[in-house]
Design a protein around this motif. Structure first.
Motif, mmCIF file in Angstrom:
data_model
loop_
_atom_site.group_PDB
_atom_site.id
_atom_site.type_symbol
_atom_site.label_atom_id
_atom_site.label_comp_id
_atom_site.label_asym_id
_atom_site.label_seq_id
_atom_site.Cartn_x
_atom_site.Cartn_y
_atom_site.Cartn_z
ATOM 1 N N GLY A 218 -10.696 10.821 0.876
ATOM 2 C CA GLY A 218 -9.607 10.033 0.305
ATOM 3 C C GLY A 218 -9.828 8.529 0.245
ATOM 4 O O GLY A 218 -8.888 7.787 -0.028
ATOM 5 N N PHE A 219 -11.040 8.069 0.512
ATOM 6 C CA PHE A 219 -11.260 6.621 0.514
ATOM 7 C C PHE A 219 -11.576 6.056 -0.877
ATOM 8 O O PHE A 219 -10.999 5.067 -1.298
ATOM 9 C CB PHE A 219 -12.401 6.255 1.476
ATOM 10 N N PHE B 214 0.435 9.172 -6.141
ATOM 11 C CA PHE B 214 0.849 10.571 -5.987
ATOM 12 C C PHE B 214 1.636 11.018 -7.227
ATOM 13 O O PHE B 214 1.443 12.124 -7.730
ATOM 14 C CB PHE B 214 1.685 10.717 -4.709
ATOM 15 N N LEU C 177 -3.726 -6.161 -4.270
ATOM 16 C CA LEU C 177 -4.334 -5.782 -2.985
ATOM 17 C C LEU C 177 -5.859 -5.885 -3.030
ATOM 18 O O LEU C 177 -6.531 -5.681 -2.017
ATOM 19 C CB LEU C 177 -3.932 -4.356 -2.608
ATOM 20 N N GLN C 178 -6.400 -6.196 -4.219
ATOM 21 C CA GLN C 178 -7.842 -6.290 -4.403
ATOM 22 C C GLN C 178 -8.556 -4.975 -4.093
ATOM 23 O O GLN C 178 -9.628 -4.964 -3.511
ATOM 24 C CB GLN C 178 -8.422 -7.403 -3.524
ATOM 25 N N VAL C 179 -7.925 -3.878 -4.454
ATOM 26 C CA VAL C 179 -8.595 -2.590 -4.273
ATOM 27 C C VAL C 179 -8.894 -1.945 -5.626
ATOM 28 O O VAL C 179 -9.136 -0.747 -5.707
ATOM 29 C CB VAL C 179 -7.796 -1.622 -3.362
ATOM 30 N N LEU D 93 1.899 1.766 -3.541
ATOM 31 C CA LEU D 93 0.731 2.196 -4.323
ATOM 32 C C LEU D 93 0.430 3.672 -4.083
ATOM 33 O O LEU D 93 0.169 4.429 -5.029
ATOM 34 C CB LEU D 93 -0.483 1.322 -3.953
ATOM 35 N N ARG D 94 0.488 4.085 -2.819
ATOM 36 C CA ARG D 94 0.213 5.494 -2.488
ATOM 37 C C ARG D 94 1.199 6.421 -3.200
ATOM 38 O O ARG D 94 0.815 7.445 -3.766
ATOM 39 C CB ARG D 94 0.288 5.691 -0.970
ATOM 40 N N PRO E 122 0.822 -1.223 0.000
ATOM 41 C CA PRO E 122 0.000 0.000 0.000
ATOM 42 C C PRO E 122 0.856 1.274 0.000
ATOM 43 O O PRO E 122 0.427 2.297 -0.540
ATOM 44 C CB PRO E 122 -0.799 -0.111 1.307
ATOM 45 N N TRP F 79 -14.442 -1.662 -1.624
ATOM 46 C CA TRP F 79 -14.932 -2.374 -0.444
ATOM 47 C C TRP F 79 -15.877 -1.482 0.357
ATOM 48 O O TRP F 79 -15.605 -0.302 0.549
ATOM 49 C CB TRP F 79 -13.761 -2.771 0.464
ATOM 50 N N TYR G 297 -5.956 -7.235 1.151
ATOM 51 C CA TYR G 297 -5.137 -8.280 0.534
ATOM 52 C C TYR G 297 -5.545 -9.662 1.044
ATOM 53 O O TYR G 297 -5.660 -10.612 0.278
ATOM 54 C CB TYR G 297 -3.661 -8.033 0.839
ATOM 55 N N PHE H 146 -12.204 2.096 -1.180
ATOM 56 C CA PHE H 146 -13.128 1.925 -0.057
ATOM 57 C C PHE H 146 -14.226 2.980 -0.081
ATOM 58 O O PHE H 146 -14.008 4.091 -0.550
ATOM 59 C CB PHE H 146 -12.350 2.018 1.270
ATOM 60 N N VAL I 192 -6.165 4.352 5.047
ATOM 61 C CA VAL I 192 -6.269 3.561 3.817
ATOM 62 C C VAL I 192 -5.162 2.516 3.738
ATOM 63 O O VAL I 192 -5.373 1.404 3.248
ATOM 64 C CB VAL I 192 -6.276 4.474 2.571
ATOM 65 N N ILE I 193 -3.979 2.855 4.241
ATOM 66 C CA ILE I 193 -2.886 1.868 4.264
ATOM 67 C C ILE I 193 -3.313 0.647 5.077
ATOM 68 O O ILE I 193 -3.113 -0.505 4.660
ATOM 69 C CB ILE I 193 -1.600 2.503 4.851
ATOM 70 N N GLN J 220 -6.091 -1.276 3.083
ATOM 71 C CA GLN J 220 -5.562 -1.999 1.918
ATOM 72 C C GLN J 220 -4.788 -3.243 2.355
ATOM 73 O O GLN J 220 -4.857 -4.289 1.712
ATOM 74 C CB GLN J 220 -4.666 -1.077 1.085
ATOM 75 N N ARG K 139 -9.169 5.021 -3.495
ATOM 76 C CA ARG K 139 -8.177 4.048 -3.051
ATOM 77 C C ARG K 139 -8.826 2.723 -2.650
ATOM 78 O O ARG K 139 -8.199 1.885 -2.026
ATOM 79 C CB ARG K 139 -7.314 4.635 -1.919
#
Lengths: 209, 209
Positions: free
Chosen positions: A103-104, A23, A78-80, A18-19, A15, A84, B202, A109, B194-195, B198, A107
């Motif tokens: 911010g969800f 960015f 990560l299945q995002v 990914l973040r 994660p 979710w 997984y 959620f 979020v970290i 995520q 990413r």
């Protein structure tokens, strides 16, 4: 073929990668390298290559990674790449701040439900949500398959966690400053600012002496 | 005599032990064992004994640990038997929630200043605080020796972090969802829900297949 289990410490870094990549994407960066990514997350290039190699071949020697493609790979791992559903339990300051946090969704959620046990709050509006009664959790399996952000006082957290486990919740982000005991198939992550502050205070101490 | 450096991974567990012990104390528990403490933080008794042995001899074979005494030891090791001044920068929802959080003072921290860059907020009251202008940071060294909780948008975080470093801030708890580049003598800890989500997603993925 044996199922290869990826160490949790590697999963924990994905994660973060990914973040940083998202960015970069926001800043219109299209390619990166393990060196460049590493400098942005304070992890060595070698570690990044080793971590990613657990999941296949990404990037090419000499040309680096395509940012968009690596984001897509990590989101899939990560299945995002799906979204979710998440419930917030405990609508104090933290619960309210979370429901308003923008911010969800980008990413992976989305908050779908909010709960509290305070009769003054139950039925009232919090942004786009109507606050539900925490006593109703478990009636109709409404949380099965959802993740939960638990923002209740420490003294109430374990009891509610037990109820969540009964309802089939498998992932709890715990803001209550207390350890939760849950079965092995339920994941808990902790968010406690004081833990972070105390961990840093240790080093400030050393420097002041 | 060589200065023995305690591994950071051990330091990172001490606040978790301290939190569990303080929770025991609130429940009027006066003695514990490494087994008992371990069951409450999901860390093995052997690991706890090994971690604590880095800092001296605590507890006695057979009688365990005196909760109050072990709390005092850990507070001293982490230097949170004193109270650290903390500034909040960025008075959005998260900044406000932090200023209203009652759990800092009894764990070694107190918020002393709040800053924002919004003219509509500067000079206004947030609980017991008057929100100051973020542009005034560095004038008069007001943050030297303080810790900072950084709650600004991701795009603004690095620029403010640079300013904090110039002012002599050595510890930043970063709520902005972005990695900060700081000199080696400045500590940063990250808080990003979020970290955590995520990282759990997984595993949910694995189970659903």
């Amino acid at each position: 073929m044996v199922d290869r289990v990826v160490p949790d410490v590697i999963v924990s870094r994905l994660p973060v990668y990914l973040r940083a990549l998202q960015f970069m994407q926001m800043q219109a960066v299209t390619t990166t390298s393990s060196q460049d990514l590493g400098s942005k997350v304070n992890i060595s290039a070698a570690q990044i290559r080793k971590d990613l190699s657990q999941f296949g071949e990404f990037g090419k020697q000499g040309t680096g990674y395509n940012v968009e493609a690596l984001i897509a790979h990590l989101e899939k791992i990560l299945q995002v790449e799906k979204v979710w559903d998440v419930a917030v339990i405990g609508m104090g300051d933290m619960g309210h701040a979370l429901t308003r946090y923008g911010g969800f969704l980008n990413r992976g959620f989305r908050i779908t439900d909010c709960f509290d046990n305070d009769p003054a709050k139950i039925g009232s509006q919090a942004g786009q949500y109507i606050i539900k009664d925490v006593a109703d959790i478990g009636k109709g399996d409404c949380l099965r398959g959802k993740m939960v952000m638990l923002c209740v006082p420490a003294a109430a957290a374990q009891k509610i966690a037990n109820k969540l486990v009964e309802c089939g919740v498998k992932a709890i982000l715990n803001y209550a400053p207390v350890h939760l005991s849950v079965p092995a198939d339920v994941r808990v992550q902790y968010i406690d600012p004081v833990i972070g502050l105390q961990r840093m205070a240790y080093y400030l101490h050393e420097k002041n002496e």
